[in-house]
Design a protein around this motif. Structure first.
Motif, PDB file in Angstrom:
ATOM      1  N   VAL A   1       0.867  -1.181   0.000  1.00  0.00           N
ATOM      2  CA  VAL A   1       0.000   0.000   0.000  1.00  0.00           C
ATOM      3  C   VAL A   1       0.904   1.230   0.000  1.00  0.00           C
ATOM      4  O   VAL A   1       1.877   1.305   0.753  1.00  0.00           O
ATOM      5  N   ASN A   2       0.572   2.182  -0.849  1.00  0.00           N
ATOM      6  CA  ASN A   2       1.403   3.372  -1.011  1.00  0.00           C
ATOM      7  C   ASN A   2       1.613   4.109   0.310  1.00  0.00           C
ATOM      8  O   ASN A   2       0.698   4.235   1.127  1.00  0.00           O
ATOM      9  N   LEU A   3       2.846   4.575   0.525  1.00  0.00           N
ATOM     10  CA  LEU A   3       3.189   5.369   1.706  1.00  0.00           C
ATOM     11  C   LEU A   3       3.349   6.825   1.286  1.00  0.00           C
ATOM     12  O   LEU A   3       3.931   7.111   0.236  1.00  0.00           O
ATOM     13  N   LEU A   4       2.849   7.737   2.102  1.00  0.00           N
ATOM     14  CA  LEU A   4       2.934   9.155   1.783  1.00  0.00           C
ATOM     15  C   LEU A   4       4.269   9.720   2.251  1.00  0.00           C
ATOM     16  O   LEU A   4       4.629   9.603   3.422  1.00  0.00           O
ATOM     17  N   LEU A   5       5.004  10.318   1.313  1.00  0.00           N
ATOM     18  CA  LEU A   5       6.311  10.911   1.605  1.00  0.00           C
ATOM     19  C   LEU A   5       6.217  12.417   1.479  1.00  0.00           C
ATOM     20  O   LEU A   5       5.512  12.940   0.602  1.00  0.00           O
ATOM     21  N   VAL A   6       6.932  13.131   2.346  1.00  0.00           N
ATOM     22  CA  VAL A   6       7.008  14.589   2.230  1.00  0.00           C
ATOM     23  C   VAL A   6       8.460  15.021   2.412  1.00  0.00           C
ATOM     24  O   VAL A   6       9.236  14.365   3.118  1.00  0.00           O
ATOM     25  N   ASN A   7       8.832  16.090   1.731  1.00  0.00           N
ATOM     26  CA  ASN A   7      10.142  16.694   1.966  1.00  0.00           C
ATOM     27  C   ASN A   7      10.115  17.372   3.330  1.00  0.00           C
ATOM     28  O   ASN A   7       9.176  18.096   3.650  1.00  0.00           O
TER      29      ASN A   7
ATOM     30  N   SER B   1      -2.875   7.978   4.328  1.00  0.00           N
ATOM     31  CA  SER B   1      -4.003   8.915   4.361  1.00  0.00           C
ATOM     32  C   SER B   1      -5.276   8.069   4.356  1.00  0.00           C
ATOM     33  O   SER B   1      -5.222   6.834   4.397  1.00  0.00           O
ATOM     34  N   VAL B   2      -6.443   8.703   4.285  1.00  0.00           N
ATOM     35  CA  VAL B   2      -7.713   7.974   4.315  1.00  0.00           C
ATOM     36  C   VAL B   2      -7.782   6.965   3.171  1.00  0.00           C
ATOM     37  O   VAL B   2      -8.198   5.811   3.351  1.00  0.00           O
ATOM     38  N   THR B   3      -7.352   7.386   1.979  1.00  0.00           N
ATOM     39  CA  THR B   3      -7.404   6.497   0.808  1.00  0.00           C
ATOM     40  C   THR B   3      -6.563   5.253   1.025  1.00  0.00           C
ATOM     41  O   THR B   3      -7.001   4.120   0.726  1.00  0.00           O
ATOM     42  N   GLU B   4      -5.345   5.431   1.547  1.00  0.00           N
ATOM     43  CA  GLU B   4      -4.457   4.283   1.762  1.00  0.00           C
ATOM     44  C   GLU B   4      -4.976   3.372   2.872  1.00  0.00           C
ATOM     45  O   GLU B   4      -4.799   2.155   2.807  1.00  0.00           O
TER      46      GLU B   4
ATOM     47  N   LEU C   1      -9.981   5.326  17.042  1.00  0.00           N
ATOM     48  CA  LEU C   1      -9.202   4.266  16.414  1.00  0.00           C
ATOM     49  C   LEU C   1      -8.745   4.657  15.017  1.00  0.00           C
ATOM     50  O   LEU C   1      -7.619   4.385  14.612  1.00  0.00           O
ATOM     51  N   PHE C   2      -9.634   5.314  14.278  1.00  0.00           N
ATOM     52  CA  PHE C   2      -9.340   5.619  12.890  1.00  0.00           C
ATOM     53  C   PHE C   2      -8.156   6.575  12.768  1.00  0.00           C
ATOM     54  O   PHE C   2      -7.337   6.446  11.859  1.00  0.00           O
ATOM     55  N   THR C   3      -8.050   7.514  13.685  1.00  0.00           N
ATOM     56  CA  THR C   3      -6.956   8.483  13.630  1.00  0.00           C
ATOM     57  C   THR C   3      -5.607   7.794  13.779  1.00  0.00           C
ATOM     58  O   THR C   3      -4.607   8.240  13.215  1.00  0.00           O
ATOM     59  N   LEU C   4      -5.552   6.683  14.509  1.00  0.00           N
ATOM     60  CA  LEU C   4      -4.293   5.976  14.713  1.00  0.00           C
ATOM     61  C   LEU C   4      -3.927   5.080  13.537  1.00  0.00           C
ATOM     62  O   LEU C   4      -2.796   4.614  13.433  1.00  0.00           O
ATOM     63  N   CYS C   5      -4.882   4.831  12.644  1.00  0.00           N
ATOM     64  CA  CYS C   5      -4.648   3.912  11.527  1.00  0.00           C
ATOM     65  C   CYS C   5      -3.721   4.488  10.465  1.00  0.00           C
ATOM     66  O   CYS C   5      -3.393   3.797   9.500  1.00  0.00           O
TER      67      CYS C   5
END
Length: 681
Positions: free
Chosen positions: A127-133, A332-335, A363-367
């Motif tokens: 599952v895609n991971l979100l990366l930021v500079n 994020s929510v999508t992932e 619970l959802f916020t920790l996911c």
């Protein structure tokens, strides 16, 4: 030796050498006018290449020393060309062989608590991971999961800083190509999966850069090197198939990527302040000197380096030599929905469970953390057959996780009320508690005699084991599958043992062990949740535990601490989290401070924090003397949810929050209300 004598003396070898390239040497001999047209036709009409070579040598032998010398030069050129082509061919084959080896090592997903023989194809479950500079560091005295969770939303919302994996090695804003890249992220956020994705893509020719070789190492393995060593030895220990071409790899190091995974686990992480360097891959040196020389570009200066680490030890990394800083922010929510669908193996079922969890804001916020997402999914899947009510708090999730894993993984022990199972859980708890006191997340099997007495299935359900061979022996390096699980087991041990050797709640012990209270935030929440009536009942039912005697003592301490912090205006948020973990509204009647001064300032306010504050304000129906939300990044949504309570607030601090227009309107509506008595500060 004359050229003619050389050709006569080595005639047999020359026939062997030249038979594969007779056409090429004839063409070049014709161009250099060594052969007449008649000579050329006479040779080419010969039967078979070997006879052609013999006839050619006969003709050259009759042409004299000068022409023989020209032919010898021609022969040397062709031989060198053949050797070069053979070398290039071997190099290309080695690249492909290396890709094949890495593909074999990376094609299966490394998941928590896999059953024996269970394999998940990486491409099917990634599952895609979100990366930021960005650059993110954290003092070890703070709990990284809670602190980063509060800042994650801001990081993910800054679209200008987002980074795709394909952009990792691209020039940032027109500057030079980044050679040294630091990728940071809290425990369980996906750093090792990120590394596996890099390796998997390289193996499948999904190129993020023009690398010919990728070499990956984990500090967990490197820790066992306890003597001077060369870089060549380190590489060949893991990548022995590269022995014949390693010199060529070093020469072409601009096409090499070295991945160093898990710097936070490096035992010598604080020893990289170097006065000397290693420049030669064959020079022996202590491991910190080799690692420091690599990161600082003194060793294999043209190679690219990717270093991964938790934020707690970034201050030990020589960041002046880092060209790009990247933060993994998780899902994020999508992932999260994508993860649920892949976990349950059915899009419809996964989406149904996703919607159910999404309704539980806590619970959802920790996911957003992949590791926690896996725990939630495992609990949901396992609890459906155990008739356990849906979890409400973080401790609920981990209690259910404990029960589910014991149920489905510990096959060698009788699950229900079995003393052996309990001894296994307490043994792990003791290890977790001791490691928490020392700020450790890695430990070695040889250091704990009790490992020989613990049921193997229980140990394997909650610990990751890495077997590393070094100097003729095998060392087992162990860690809990996630550091929050370690803190849960530590809390479990503390709650159910009458007198631990060092009481971590004792302020003198904290001072002696250099433990700041912020470091224990999550541990304290687990202690509170484990002591709650509902979880004590649950554990008694499924594990046969005897009720702990610490409940009254703990709740008295919690209520007293909340009252004192309310009256003195000290920071109170984690105590409110502990109260939330209790889920006991009867405790509210005992919370009777002389003044209600709530200080939650100087920490980014997360959605979970908001839920906890609202929970407290619903329980305690008092006038709010002060509510300090300075520098918490509160927004319109937070203020909208707090609006009903702000009417009974006398003093509200909102400085350093950069409120948008919608938030300002909400404040204005509160201020003009006839029921309002708030002073905005």
């Amino acid at each position: 030796e004359s050229s003619l004598l050389f050709l006569q003396k080595h005639r047999v070898e020359l026939v062997e050498e030249l038979e594969d390239c007779i056409d090429s040497i004839l063409d070049q001999a014709r161009q250099k006018k060594l052969l007449t047209k008649d000579d050329f036709e006479e040779v080419t009409h010969g039967a078979g290449p070997r006879k052609q070579v013999r006839r050619l040598l006969d003709i050259i032998d009759c042409l004299g020393e000068e022409n023989a010398s020209v032919f010898c030069d021609l022969f040397i050129q062709i031989k060198n060309s053949k050797n070069c082509m053979a070398s290039e061919n071997e190099y290309s084959k080695s690249i492909q062989k290396h890709r094949d080896v890495l593909l074999r090592r990376s094609e299966c997903m490394k998941t928590y608590n896999c059953r024996l023989g269970e394999k998940l194809v990486f491409s099917d479950y990634f599952v895609n991971l979100l990366l930021v500079n960005g650059h993110y560091s954290l003092e070890i005295k703070k709990n990284e999961l809670l602190t980063f969770g509060q800042q994650r939303i801001d990081l993910q919302n800054k679209t200008e800083n987002k980074l795709k994996l394909s952009q990792l090695f691209e020039k940032p804003n027109g500057r030079r190509l980044p050679k040294k890249i630091l990728v940071s992220g809290v425990a369980g956020i996906g750093k090792t999966v990120f590394v596996q994705k890099l390796i998997f893509d390289f193996s499948n020719r999904v190129s993020h850069h023009n690398f010919e070789f990728v070499l990956n190492f984990t500090f967990r393995d490197l820790n066992l090197i306890n003597k001077p060593v060369t870089l060549r030895e380190i590489i060949l220990k893991k990548h022995g198939h590269l022995s014949r071409i390693l010199d060529d790899i070093f020469k072409n190091s601009d096409k090499l990527l070295v991945i160093l995974d898990g710097f936070d686990e490096f035992k010598s992480s604080n020893q990289l302040e170097l006065d000397e360097y290693v420049f030669d891959p064959d020079e022996q040196a202590e491991l910190p000197l080799l690692i420091g020389s690599l990161i600082k570009g003194e060793l294999l200066s043209n190679a690219s380096i990717v270093l991964t680490s938790r934020p707690t030890v970034i201050n030990h990394i020589p960041v002046d030599f880092i060209d790009r800083f990247v933060i993994i922010t998780g899902f994020s929510v999508t992932e999260i929905e994508d993860y649920f669908q892949k976990f349950f193996g059915d899009k419809e079922v996964g989406s149904e469970q996703f919607v159910m969890v999404k309704e539980n804001h806590f619970l959802f916020t920790l996911c957003y953390i992949p590791a926690f997402c896996w725990i939630v999914c495992s609990v949901i899947k396992g609890c459906s057959n155990l008739h356990i009510e849906r979890p409400k708090t973080m401790t609920d999730i981990y209690c259910h996780y404990l029960i589910v894993l014991l149920k489905y993984h510990a096959h060698q022990v009788n699950f229900t009320k079995n003393e052996l199972a309990l001894n296994g859980v307490f043994g792990l708890g003791q290890i977790a508690y001791g490691s928490l006191l020392k700020h450790e997340t890695l430990f070695y099997e040889a250091d704990f005699e009790m490992f020989n007495t613990l049921p193997s299935d229980i140990v394997n359900s909650f610990l990751d084991k890495t077997c590393v061979s070094e100097l003729g022996y095998v060392e087992n390096v162990l860690s809990f599958t996630h550091f929050t699980i370690q803190e849960f087991f530590a809390a479990f041990y503390y709650v159910h043992v009458e007198e631990p050797l060092d009481d971590i709640m004792d302020l003198d012990v904290q001072k002696k062990l250099d433990i700041d209270s912020g470091y224990l935030d999550l541990f304290l929440r687990f202690v509170s949740g484990l002591l709650s009536v509902r979880n004590q009942t649950l554990l008694q039912k499924h594990l046969g535990l005897h009720a702990t005697k610490k409940y009254e003592m703990y709740t008295s301490w919690l209520i007293k601490s909340i009252i004192e912090n309310c009256e003195n205006g000290r920071y109170i948020l984690n105590l409110l989290h502990c109260l939330f973990e209790q889920q006991n509204s009867d405790l509210a009647s005992r919370i009777t401070p002389s003044a209600l001064r709530l200080n939650i300032s100087d920490n980014v306010f997360s959605p979970i924090d908001l839920d906890v504050l609202v929970y407290f304000l619903d329980l305690v129906h008092m006038e709010i003397d002060e509510l300090d939300l300075t520098a918490t990044h509160v927004n319109a949504h937070c203020l909208e949810k707090l609006q009903p309570y702000l009417y009974r607030c006398s003093h509200l601090w909102l400085g350093e929050n950069n409120l948008d227009l919608k938030a300002i309107r909400i404040i204005c509506n509160i201020l003009i209300s006839p029921d309002c008595k708030v002073n905005l500060l």
